[in-house]
Design a protein around this motif. Structure first.
Motif, PDB file in Angstrom:
ATOM      1  N   ASP A  89       0.819  -1.212   0.000  1.00 27.26           N
ATOM      2  CA  ASP A  89       0.000   0.000   0.000  1.00 27.26           C
ATOM      3  C   ASP A  89       0.854   1.264   0.000  1.00 27.26           C
ATOM      4  N   ILE A  90       2.073   1.154   0.446  1.00 26.08           N
ATOM      5  CA  ILE A  90       2.981   2.295   0.479  1.00 26.08           C
ATOM      6  C   ILE A  90       4.408   1.783   0.304  1.00 26.08           C
ATOM      7  N   ALA A  91       5.224   2.541  -0.427  1.00 22.41           N
ATOM      8  CA  ALA A  91       6.606   2.137  -0.694  1.00 22.41           C
ATOM      9  C   ALA A  91       7.482   3.380  -0.793  1.00 22.41           C
ATOM     10  N   GLY A  92       8.721   3.240  -0.411  1.00 19.43           N
ATOM     11  CA  GLY A  92       9.640   4.372  -0.459  1.00 19.43           C
ATOM     12  C   GLY A  92       9.797   5.040   0.887  1.00 19.43           C
ATOM     13  N   SER A  93      10.105   6.321   0.873  1.00 20.07           N
ATOM     14  CA  SER A  93      10.355   7.063   2.110  1.00 20.07           C
ATOM     15  C   SER A  93       9.123   7.058   3.020  1.00 20.07           C
ATOM     16  N   PRO A  94       9.332   7.050   4.348  1.00 17.68           N
ATOM     17  CA  PRO A  94      10.630   7.113   5.019  1.00 17.68           C
ATOM     18  C   PRO A  94      11.233   5.743   5.343  1.00 17.68           C
ATOM     19  N   PHE A  95      10.570   4.660   4.902  1.00 13.72           N
ATOM     20  CA  PHE A  95      11.071   3.327   5.232  1.00 13.72           C
ATOM     21  C   PHE A  95      12.242   2.908   4.354  1.00 13.72           C
ATOM     22  N   SER A  96      12.220   3.327   3.096  1.00 11.16           N
ATOM     23  CA  SER A  96      13.247   2.898   2.151  1.00 11.16           C
ATOM     24  C   SER A  96      13.485   4.025   1.153  1.00 11.16           C
ATOM     25  N   THR A  97      14.352   3.750   0.183  1.00 13.79           N
ATOM     26  CA  THR A  97      14.701   4.756  -0.819  1.00 13.79           C
ATOM     27  C   THR A  97      14.355   4.242  -2.210  1.00 13.79           C
ATOM     28  N   ILE A  98      13.669   5.058  -2.976  1.00 10.28           N
ATOM     29  CA  ILE A  98      13.430   4.717  -4.378  1.00 10.28           C
ATOM     30  C   ILE A  98      14.698   5.049  -5.148  1.00 10.28           C
ATOM     31  N   THR A  99      15.262   4.066  -5.825  1.00  7.23           N
ATOM     32  CA  THR A  99      16.539   4.265  -6.499  1.00  7.23           C
ATOM     33  C   THR A  99      16.408   5.289  -7.624  1.00  7.23           C
ATOM     34  N   VAL A 100      17.512   5.942  -7.942  1.00  6.91           N
ATOM     35  CA  VAL A 100      17.524   6.950  -8.996  1.00  6.91           C
ATOM     36  C   VAL A 100      17.139   6.328 -10.332  1.00  6.91           C
ATOM     37  N   ASP A 101      17.586   5.108 -10.581  1.00  9.11           N
ATOM     38  CA  ASP A 101      17.265   4.433 -11.837  1.00  9.11           C
ATOM     39  C   ASP A 101      15.771   4.218 -12.009  1.00  9.11           C
ATOM     40  N   SER A 102      15.051   4.100 -10.902  1.00 11.58           N
ATOM     41  CA  SER A 102      13.614   3.841 -10.957  1.00 11.58           C
ATOM     42  C   SER A 102      12.781   5.114 -11.022  1.00 11.58           C
ATOM     43  N   LEU A 103      13.372   6.239 -10.650  1.00 10.70           N
ATOM     44  CA  LEU A 103      12.598   7.466 -10.495  1.00 10.70           C
ATOM     45  C   LEU A 103      11.936   7.947 -11.783  1.00 10.70           C
ATOM     46  N   GLU A 104      12.639   7.846 -12.903  1.00  9.57           N
ATOM     47  CA  GLU A 104      12.084   8.348 -14.172  1.00  9.57           C
ATOM     48  C   GLU A 104      10.746   7.690 -14.485  1.00  9.57           C
ATOM     49  N   LYS A 105      10.663   6.386 -14.240  1.00 10.78           N
ATOM     50  CA  LYS A 105       9.417   5.665 -14.474  1.00 10.78           C
ATOM     51  C   LYS A 105       8.412   5.925 -13.359  1.00 10.78           C
ATOM     52  N   VAL A 106       8.863   5.868 -12.117  1.00 15.05           N
ATOM     53  CA  VAL A 106       7.983   5.984 -10.960  1.00 15.05           C
ATOM     54  C   VAL A 106       7.314   7.359 -10.897  1.00 15.05           C
ATOM     55  N   LYS A 107       8.029   8.406 -11.312  1.00 15.88           N
ATOM     56  CA  LYS A 107       7.483   9.764 -11.239  1.00 15.88           C
ATOM     57  C   LYS A 107       6.237   9.947 -12.106  1.00 15.88           C
ATOM     58  N   LYS A 108       6.062   9.077 -13.092  1.00 14.11           N
ATOM     59  CA  LYS A 108       4.886   9.157 -13.961  1.00 14.11           C
ATOM     60  C   LYS A 108       3.657   8.506 -13.324  1.00 14.11           C
ATOM     61  N   ASP A 109       3.871   7.785 -12.236  1.00 17.02           N
ATOM     62  CA  ASP A 109       2.781   7.096 -11.541  1.00 17.02           C
ATOM     63  C   ASP A 109       1.962   8.110 -10.740  1.00 17.02           C
ATOM     64  N   LYS A 110       0.659   8.062 -10.857  1.00 19.09           N
ATOM     65  CA  LYS A 110      -0.211   8.999 -10.134  1.00 19.09           C
ATOM     66  C   LYS A 110      -0.111   8.816  -8.620  1.00 19.09           C
ATOM     67  N   ASN A 111       0.440   7.676  -8.202  1.00 19.96           N
ATOM     68  CA  ASN A 111       0.593   7.409  -6.772  1.00 19.96           C
ATOM     69  C   ASN A 111       1.913   7.928  -6.202  1.00 19.96           C
ATOM     70  N   PHE A 112       2.722   8.579  -7.044  1.00 23.63           N
ATOM     71  CA  PHE A 112       4.027   9.083  -6.607  1.00 23.63           C
ATOM     72  C   PHE A 112       3.865  10.423  -5.893  1.00 23.63           C
ATOM     73  N   HIS A 113       4.588  10.577  -4.781  1.00 27.49           N
ATOM     74  CA  HIS A 113       4.516  11.812  -3.993  1.00 27.49           C
ATOM     75  C   HIS A 113       5.913  12.272  -3.587  1.00 27.49           C
TER      76      HIS A 113
END
Length: 333
Positions: free
Chosen positions: A84-108
């Motif tokens: 249900d939730i991924a990334g900060s503050p529990f973990s880090t979204i890698t830089v390689d993944s950010l370009e794709k992940v940023k297009k996700d409407k669930n990205f904050h």
């Protein structure tokens, strides 16, 4: 300050009976909205709603499961609807993944009360002019927007502000020097180190050697002043400039690790503790920060952010700039 975890209540009887009580689910005692129900090391931590919580009627979630995963598995599970939730503050979204992940409407993107900077060993780099030139030697905006891509704010200041603060790039010739940059070996710091290496070569004609090490070795090197430049960061424990500035108050403190100390800087920090007028206090702390940046035992790069994915139907999860997350009022629509 008193709202920080360091001041949370601890059961006196439990603590006196077993000083390792917090390391075992069978002896762990807490007093929040949730209680620890399962803890499998390097696998899963589960917390259930506490029937003894004073405000339990406002707690909607019955259970929270926190899985210990690699970054890749975490993102895959979120995409499959298994998290249900991924990334900060529990973990880090890698830089390689950010370009794709940023297009996700669930990205904050949320602010993080922290700053990334170059830590300078002033015992080895004694040339003040060179330390000052480092501040004008790399393109902060390019680093944050095109390399890190996580909404970080480029800044030449230590204390976080809500805007980009860039400085002009200078050209100098330090071809006779060679400096080693030490950093923790992970994807984000590695690409940052490479960007700094390119810019310092292009703008200062400086050869910057890169030394990536494991986290434990990194901190050993810092504490022994066994480095020249190091990629570092500081995340404040509470929302106040003093928590950044105190890091460098004394050269022998465990947080400084630059070999730098300044009597006027110390006096200003101590003076700020006696001032009740907030505007006057802010002015004093600004003067102290200016001294720190002028003496250049550190060179700020950017202010941190928290990047995470959260399902649209998960509401009222509060993620604070200090890096804390609160599920007390969380619920699914």
């Amino acid at each position: 300050l008193l709202t920080q975890p360091a001041f949370f209540a601890v059961n006196k009887n439990v603590d006196q009976k077993n000083d390792a009580w917090a390391l075992d689910k069978n002896s762990f005692v807490s007093n929040g909205a949730f209680k620890l129900s399962e803890w499998k090391k390097n696998d899963i931590i589960e917390a259930e709603k506490s029937d003894f919580y004073w405000d339990k009627d406002k707690v909607k979630l019955e259970k929270i499961s926190m899985l210990i995963l690699t970054n890749e598995v975490e993102l895959n599970m979120f995409e499959l609807g298994e998290l249900d939730i991924a990334g900060s503050p529990f973990s880090t979204i890698t830089v390689d993944s950010l370009e794709k992940v940023k297009k996700d409407k669930n990205f904050h993107i949320k602010p993080y009360f922290g700053t990334s900077f170059l830590r300078v060993n002033t015992q080895k780099i004694k040339d003040l002019n060179f330390r000052k030139d480092l501040n004008f030697s790399f393109d902060r905006e390019k680093i944050t927007e095109h390399i890190l891509q996580g909404g970080q704010l480029s800044s030449s200041r230590l204390i976080p502000v809500e805007k980009n603060i860039n400085v002009p790039i200078i050209k100098k010739d330090y071809s006779q020097r060679e400096i080693t940059l030490t950093y923790v070996n992970n994807d984000r710091t590695h690409i940052l180190a490479q960007a700094l290496q390119r810019d310092l070569k292009n703008n200062l004609n400086l050869d910057l050697k890169l030394l990536a090490v494991e986290r434990k070795i990194y901190y050993e090197k810092l504490s022994k002043l066994d480095y020249e430049l190091a990629i570092s960061s500081w995340i404040a424990d509470f929302d106040d400039p003093i928590d950044f500035l105190n890091v460098f108050k004394y050269k022998d403190s465990s947080t400084n690790n630059t070999g730098w100390e300044n009597e006027e800087y110390i006096n200003l920090l101590e003076k700020s503790e006696e001032i009740l007028d907030l505007k006057k206090r802010d002015k004093i702390l600004k003067e102290a920060e200016d001294i720190l940046l002028t003496e250049a035992p550190i060179v700020p790069i950017y202010h941190l952010t928290q990047n995470f994915l959260k399902k649209e139907n998960l509401e009222d999860v509060f993620i604070y700039p200090s890096g804390f997350i609160d599920f007390k009022y969380a619920y699914f629509e």
